[in-house]
Design an enzyme around this catalytic site. Structure first.
Site, short mmCIF file in Angstrom:
data_model
loop_
_atom_site.label_atom_id
_atom_site.label_comp_id
_atom_site.label_asym_id
_atom_site.label_seq_id
_atom_site.Cartn_x
_atom_site.Cartn_y
_atom_site.Cartn_z
N SER A 19 -44.65 0.48 -11.95
CA SER A 19 -44.19 -0.88 -12.24
C SER A 19 -43.03 -1.28 -11.33
O SER A 19 -42.91 -2.45 -10.96
CB SER A 19 -43.81 -1.04 -13.71
N HIS A 114 -33.13 5.62 -11.09
CA HIS A 114 -33.08 6.58 -12.19
C HIS A 114 -32.73 5.81 -13.48
O HIS A 114 -31.83 4.98 -13.47
CB HIS A 114 -32.02 7.65 -11.90
N SER A 141 -29.89 3.12 -12.52
CA SER A 141 -29.08 3.24 -11.31
C SER A 141 -29.97 3.33 -10.08
O SER A 141 -30.96 4.07 -10.08
CB SER A 141 -28.23 4.52 -11.35
N ASP A 150 -30.49 13.45 -8.61
CA ASP A 150 -29.91 12.28 -9.27
C ASP A 150 -28.41 12.16 -9.01
O ASP A 150 -27.67 11.59 -9.82
CB ASP A 150 -30.17 12.30 -10.79
C1 GRF Z 1 -38.54 4.50 -13.96
O1 GRF Z 1 -37.92 4.46 -15.22
C2 GRF Z 1 -37.62 5.08 -12.94
O2 GRF Z 1 -36.26 4.85 -13.20
C3 GRF Z 1 -37.90 6.55 -13.03
O3 GRF Z 1 -39.27 6.65 -13.29
C4 GRF Z 1 -39.71 5.47 -13.94
C5 GRF Z 1 -40.86 4.95 -13.14
O4 GRF Z 1 -41.50 3.89 -13.78
N1 GRF Z 1 -37.48 7.24 -11.85
P1 GRF Z 1 -42.64 3.08 -13.04
O5 GRF Z 1 -43.69 4.09 -12.60
O6 GRF Z 1 -42.03 2.38 -11.86
O7 GRF Z 1 -43.17 2.13 -14.05
#
Ligand code: GRF
Length: 228
Positions: A19, A114, A141, A150
């Site tokens: 997403s 993150h 972040s 991270d």
């Molecule tokens: C997000 O919450 C991002 O912060 C983390 O993984 C998730 C990925 O979500 N690193 P998406 O696949 O972009 O929906």
């Protein structure tokens, strides 16, 4: 008459839903940011985001990592990035830890998002841990990637107040909505040359950033259907 700068070639690395990749793709397509996705790469063939990217007409590539030694996977990844012409790489839910050598090769050109207010809550299951600790504030972040998981220099944070009795799913959705705002925003600033990394210091317009840029939920426009 000056001509507009060419869009910054960007590769987005995903492992799942994608997403954030879609939010970045939308910002590029709508001309809100001066970047262009040249490749969406997944380490998993079953990542839903790969289908979504392909249906937008983006170039996609699956580099299946399972069963491959890390060095071999990273050799393939480096070659794919080189071939794509990417000058910036955005990790967006990419669930592999990259080696120090790989990260150093992309120093200052490798971003991650993150789902916590780093340095609090590095690692996995951040929403669950934030709720268990009864934190009142949470968020996401965007940071440069270094060898420390991270732990790289922070560029921007999206913040929200944790609602009483908030479910993990609802909190996750709110954080995602913030992410979809801050990640394209940061990439846009990088594409304009306004953000850069000098050593371990983030520069904005040539000056050290005293604290990460802040975006609150109130700054975030109403959810669009494709956001979630
Ligand atoms: C997000 O919450 C991002 O912060 C983390 O993984 C998730 C990925 O979500 N690193 P998406 O696949 O972009 O929906």
């Amino acid at each position: 008459m000056s001509t507009p700068a060419a869009p910054l070639p960007l590769a987005v690395l995903i492992s799942g839903r994608g997403s954030n990749m879609l939010a970045i793709a939308r910002a590029c397509a709508e001309g809100r940011i001066g970047a262009r996705i040249v490749s969406v790469i997944s380490d998993r063939s079953d990542a839903a985001g790969i289908q979504a990217a392909a249906s937008l007409g983006l170039v996609t590539q699956v580099l299946e990592a399972r069963g491959l030694p890390r060095a071999e996977f990273e050799t393939q990844l480096a070659a794919a990035l080189e071939a794509s012409g990417a000058q910036l790489v955005a990790l967006a839910g990419f669930m592999r830890i990259l080696s120090a050598a790989f990260v150093q090769g992309w120093a200052g050109r490798l971003l991650n998002i993150h789902p916590s207010l780093l340095p609090s809550y590095p690692g996995l299951q951040t929403h669950r841990r934030v709720l268990a600790a009864a934190e009142r504030e949470h968020g996401a972040s965007v940071h440069y990637v270094t060898e420390e998981l991270d732990g790289g220099p922070l560029i921007c944070q999206g913040r929200l107040r944790v609602a009483p009795e908030q479910s993990e799913a609802a909190l996750s959705a709110r954080v995602h909505r913030l992410e979809h705002r801050i990640y394209p925003m940061v990439i846009g600033l990088l594409a304009e040359g306004r953000i850069a990394l000098a050593g371990s210091t983030v520069l904005l317009d040539g000056r050290p950033l005293a604290a990460p840029l802040q975006v609150t939920e109130e700054d975030t426009p109403p959810r669009q259907a494709a956001d979630s």
